[in-house]
Design an enzyme around this catalytic site. Structure first.
Site, PDB file in Angstrom:
ATOM      1  N   SER A 232       0.631  -1.094  -0.087  1.00 20.11           N
ATOM      2  CA  SER A 232      -0.035   0.151   0.009  1.00 20.11           C
ATOM      3  C   SER A 232       0.868   1.474   0.178  1.00 20.11           C
ATOM      4  O   SER A 232       0.322   2.317  -0.430  1.00 20.11           O
ATOM      5  CB  SER A 232      -0.829  -0.121   1.225  1.00 20.11           C
ATOM      6  OG  SER A 232      -0.116  -0.076   2.224  1.00 20.11           O
ATOM      7  N   HIS A 260      -5.728  -3.883  -0.907  1.00 17.50           N
ATOM      8  CA  HIS A 260      -5.238  -3.118  -2.065  1.00 17.50           C
ATOM      9  C   HIS A 260      -5.260  -3.766  -3.415  1.00 17.50           C
ATOM     10  O   HIS A 260      -4.387  -3.044  -4.136  1.00 17.50           O
ATOM     11  CB  HIS A 260      -3.857  -2.092  -1.835  1.00 17.50           C
ATOM     12  CG  HIS A 260      -4.149  -1.330  -0.595  1.00 17.50           C
ATOM     13  ND1 HIS A 260      -4.744  -0.013  -0.732  1.00 17.50           N
ATOM     14  CD2 HIS A 260      -3.760  -1.374   0.748  1.00 17.50           C
ATOM     15  CE1 HIS A 260      -4.321   0.736   0.375  1.00 17.50           C
ATOM     16  NE2 HIS A 260      -4.133  -0.251   1.324  1.00 17.50           N
ATOM     17  N   LYS A 291     -12.232  -0.758   1.223  1.00 18.21           N
ATOM     18  CA  LYS A 291     -11.952   0.144   0.133  1.00 18.21           C
ATOM     19  C   LYS A 291     -12.370  -0.114  -1.075  1.00 18.21           C
ATOM     20  O   LYS A 291     -13.650   0.608  -1.340  1.00 18.21           O
ATOM     21  CB  LYS A 291     -10.473  -0.552  -0.008  1.00 18.21           C
ATOM     22  CG  LYS A 291      -9.491  -0.184   1.259  1.00 18.21           C
ATOM     23  CD  LYS A 291      -8.064  -0.687   1.374  1.00 18.21           C
ATOM     24  CE  LYS A 291      -7.203  -0.081   2.265  1.00 18.21           C
ATOM     25  NZ  LYS A 291      -7.574  -0.401   3.668  1.00 18.21           N
TER      26      LYS A 291
END
Length: 459
Positions: A232, A260, A291
């Site tokens: 990340s 991610h 996310k």
């Protein structure tokens, strides 16, 4: 004569309230010294206040704005005949630092699904899962996650940090070993610290060092290689093909944190293992709902059925934390539905971040992509072919001041410095979203060039 040590007690006697005040004063002095040190190092982290929904265009307290439009590509809405939805409002602040990779945090269908779950299932469960905290929507979402990742089962947590905290302690014993990339996320590091397995750390993305550590770890019962899929802070991707090959050679299992990557890496957004063609070789995946998949909260582990069953019995963050709120479950479930129903949004994400040549029939429009334009301007961008695009600056104060001046120009970005990244590696981490337009990206690059020259980061 004072009996025993009574005279000493009398001499040093202080009223209880005064002792408490003295201890508090001592604490304040210690804390103020720590805070002054953070300020002096230029690593103080301020919190800007957003007064709108999350999205590519936002409103920020104290910062004026102008007109903006959000586009949700390839996601059809029931009341529209087309596959493009526009949401217009007043805002001139472009947000380039959210983990909102697919732009689903404020997607109308995701919001509606959350409202429907809230109405039908209530605000919360007031319970952990094994007492009276499991609803049908929790089980349905876990099954959907397992199908999405093509795994046997899945288990929900309040966050992926909790998933990482719960996994290693429950799975590994003093007979086992865990081998971790040195730049793994803090939650993986903390989770590994909680377990009693033997711990090996290999150099970042260094397969020769990993092989040496695997050879050294052959004496242990289980060997688990732990890595982020996409890192990340740097925007680089783990060499999963090589990791899986080494794991197979030395009889190890592979664990991957996909926070991610889930939702946007790989042809259908299944993640790094799909991107690199090793979906059948990664044993355990931990990831997040906070996310790309709606952006609210929640995490999960997905993998072999017996492992998931063991986690339900032993993972402390699961056993001692309240169930995910129904609204969060509803939003995440709808986000997965949208993602599994169309590849268009994944392709849009790739087209905005990769450097390709439209003349070669690939993703097209290379001159508009953030990485290419920033590198052409003279900036150093870490990573490759990932929406995380760290603008490497080195100095913490420079990163913070440039981020502040970017906001004055209508671009919301944040400087990252120690302890989030190593000392001397300060940066501004830019994150591209599927709902950023080419004009948004151009405007961001122009602001970076102007601010970079102002602060001497560019000639």
């Amino acid at each position: 004569m004072w009996p025993g040590n009574a005279w000493r007690a009398a001499l040093f006697w202080v009223p209880r309230g005064r002792r408490a005040q003295s201890a508090l004063a001592q604490l304040r002095g210690i804390l103020e010294g720590e805070l002054e040190g953070i300020c002096g190092a230029g690593t103080w982290k301020s919190e800007r206040v957003i007064t709108s929904r999350q999205g590519p265009h936002i409103r920020v307290d104290g910062v004026s704005g102008g007109p903006g439009t959000v586009i949700f590509p390839g996601l059809p809405l029931p009341h529209l005949s087309c596959c493009i939805h526009l949401l217009s409002f007043t805002s001139g602040i472009l947000n380039f630092c959210a983990n909102n990779y697919l732009g689903l945090s404020s997607h109308p269908e995701v919001i509606q699904a959350g409202l429907q779950a809230l109405e039908e299932f209530g605000a919360g469960l007031s319970s952990v899962r094994f007492i009276c905290g499991t609803q049908s929507i929790h089980k349905n979402l876990e099954a959907k996650i397992a199908r999405f990742h093509q795994r046997e089962d899945a288990i929900l947590y309040p966050s992926c940090y909790d998933a990482n905290a719960g996994l290693f302690e429950a799975l590994l014993t003093p007979e086992d070993a865990v081998l971790s990339d040195e730049l793994n996320h803090a939650s993986i590091i903390d989770g590994i610290r909680l377990c009693k397995a033997h711990k090996y750390r290999y150099r970042h993305l260094d397969m020769a060092d990993l092989e040496a550590k695997l050879q050294e770890a052959q004496k242990h019962r289980l060997r688990l290689v732990a890595t982020d899929g996409a890192f990340s802070m740097d925007g680089d991707i783990a060499p999963l093909q090589e990791i899986c090959c080494l794991a197979s050679r030395y009889g190890a299992l592979v664990f991957m944190d996909e926070c991610h990557a889930t939702g946007f890496l790989g042809p259908t957004g299944r993640g790094t293992d799909e991107l690199l063609g090793v979906m059948d070789q990664v044993t355990i995946i931990n990831s997040t709902l906070g996310k790309a998949l709606g952006g609210a909260s929640g995490g999960y582990t997905t993998g072999p059925g017996p492992l998931v069953s063991l986690l339900r019995q032993r993972a402390r963050p699961y056993l001692f934390s309240n169930s995910l709120p129904p609204a969060v479950v509803g939003c995440a479930s709808k986000a997965l539905d949208l993602l599994m129903g169309s590849n268009t949004i994944v392709q849009s994400m790739a087209a905005k971040t990769q450097r390709c040549d439209s003349q070669q029939g690939r993703l097209g429009g290379g001159e508009t992509w953030f990485r290419s334009k920033m590198e052409a301007a003279g900036f150093t961008i870490s990573g490759a072919s990932h929406p995380i695009c760290p603008v490497m600056l080195g100095d913490a104060r420079l990163a913070s001041r440039m981020a502040d001046d970017m906001l004055k120009r209508g671009i919301f970005v944040i400087g990252f410095s120690y302890p989030v990244v190593p000392k001397g590696k300060a940066r501004i981490r830019v994150q591209i979203s599927a709902v950023h337009s080419e004009e948004d990206i151009d405007r961001c690059v122009e602001a970076f060039v102007e601010v970079g020259r102002l602060h001497g980061a560019l000639p």
